[in-house]
Scaffold this motif. Structure first.
Motif, mmCIF file in Angstrom:
data_model
loop_
_atom_site.group_PDB
_atom_site.id
_atom_site.type_symbol
_atom_site.label_atom_id
_atom_site.label_comp_id
_atom_site.label_asym_id
_atom_site.label_seq_id
_atom_site.Cartn_x
_atom_site.Cartn_y
_atom_site.Cartn_z
ATOM 1 N N ARG A 30 0.817 -1.223 0.000
ATOM 2 C CA ARG A 30 0.000 0.000 0.000
ATOM 3 C C ARG A 30 0.843 1.264 0.000
ATOM 4 O O ARG A 30 0.383 2.312 -0.437
ATOM 5 C CB ARG A 30 -0.931 0.005 1.211
ATOM 6 N N ALA A 31 2.048 1.168 0.494
ATOM 7 C CA ALA A 31 2.923 2.345 0.598
ATOM 8 C C ALA A 31 3.425 2.757 -0.777
ATOM 9 O O ALA A 31 3.584 1.932 -1.678
ATOM 10 C CB ALA A 31 4.101 2.035 1.510
ATOM 11 N N THR A 32 3.694 4.036 -0.899
ATOM 12 C CA THR A 32 4.264 4.567 -2.141
ATOM 13 C C THR A 32 5.585 5.267 -1.832
ATOM 14 O O THR A 32 5.827 5.686 -0.694
ATOM 15 C CB THR A 32 3.310 5.589 -2.799
ATOM 16 N N THR A 33 6.393 5.409 -2.857
ATOM 17 C CA THR A 33 7.638 6.146 -2.667
ATOM 18 C C THR A 33 7.344 7.620 -2.400
ATOM 19 O O THR A 33 8.138 8.292 -1.744
ATOM 20 C CB THR A 33 8.581 5.989 -3.875
ATOM 21 N N ALA A 34 6.195 8.106 -2.858
ATOM 22 C CA ALA A 34 5.807 9.490 -2.547
ATOM 23 C C ALA A 34 5.588 9.648 -1.047
ATOM 24 O O ALA A 34 5.980 10.669 -0.454
ATOM 25 C CB ALA A 34 4.543 9.873 -3.315
ATOM 26 N N GLN A 35 4.993 8.651 -0.404
ATOM 27 C CA GLN A 35 4.792 8.707 1.048
ATOM 28 C C GLN A 35 6.130 8.628 1.786
ATOM 29 O O GLN A 35 6.324 9.303 2.793
ATOM 30 C CB GLN A 35 3.861 7.577 1.490
ATOM 31 N N GLN A 44 10.023 13.061 -4.244
ATOM 32 C CA GLN A 44 9.985 11.684 -4.724
ATOM 33 C C GLN A 44 11.101 11.403 -5.737
ATOM 34 O O GLN A 44 11.729 10.346 -5.653
ATOM 35 C CB GLN A 44 8.619 11.357 -5.316
ATOM 36 N N TYR A 48 14.070 8.305 -5.885
ATOM 37 C CA TYR A 48 14.431 7.486 -7.044
ATOM 38 C C TYR A 48 15.879 7.660 -7.475
ATOM 39 O O TYR A 48 16.413 6.823 -8.191
ATOM 40 C CB TYR A 48 13.492 7.768 -8.220
ATOM 41 N N LYS A 53 11.343 1.163 -5.264
ATOM 42 C CA LYS A 53 10.585 0.752 -4.078
ATOM 43 C C LYS A 53 11.106 -0.591 -3.556
ATOM 44 O O LYS A 53 11.303 -0.773 -2.348
ATOM 45 C CB LYS A 53 9.088 0.671 -4.402
#
Length: 173
Positions: A30-35, A44, A48, A53
């Motif tokens: 559920r987690a994103t690299t934005a979070q 973000q 990267y 991720k």
């Protein structure tokens, strides 16, 4: 140039720390690299620059496994042979208290089938098993292989008890 390298290493560590928190709190899938970026107070694209991720989870797992190995190494350096297992238990309990999210992250990663994540978990657990078994053998503990398996199994039960907030699952010492 050295300052830039240490700065990059520091930012990488900040990103990994943020990932540990985010992944443990809401789950890897559920987690994103934005979070993660938001938690680390960076952009973000900067995440990267260092990680995908998947590689971020692998780095986080490495941090958690290394923390355990370093704690166990300190026990080996300071405990009498007859206190080795008790020392390992106390060291692990301290990690569970101070780095709970790392343990929760390991628990999640045990179920992820991606090859690099599975490999990171296998390597980390193998290193911990080997370290404990060799320490038991050097301490003259009989049947070190079985004692190591029992120790690791108790650790897994401790993880479940902590994650579910069910301390009654644990044996009273």
């Amino acid at each position: 140039m050295a300052k830039g390298i240490s700065s990059s290493a520091s930012r990488r560590a900040d990103i990994v720390s943020a990932a540990i928190e985010v992944f443990a709190e809401i789950g890897y899938f559920r987690a994103t690299t934005a979070q993660v970026a938001e938690r680390a107070s960076i952009s973000q694209p900067y995440v990267y620059r260092f990680f995908t991720k998947e590689s971020l989870l692998v780095a986080a797992l490495d941090v958690s496994h290394q923390r355990i190995l370093e704690a166990f190494q300190r026990v080996v350096e300071s405990a009498a042979p007859e206190q080795l297992e008790t020392g390992f238990i106390r060291a692990y309990e301290e990690i569970m208290g101070s780095h709970r999210n790392e343990i929760l992250l390991q628990m999640q990663a045990q179920t992820i089938q991606d090859a690099s994540i599975r490999n990171a978990m296998q390597q980390g657990m193998s290193q911990i098993k080997q370290f404990v078994q060799q320490a038991f053998e050097r301490a003259g503990i009989a049947d070190a292989d079985a004692r190591t398996s029992d120790f690791l199994a108790r650790g897994m039960l401790c993880n479940v008890a902590m994650a579910m907030d069910m301390p009654d699952l644990l044996l009273k010492r």
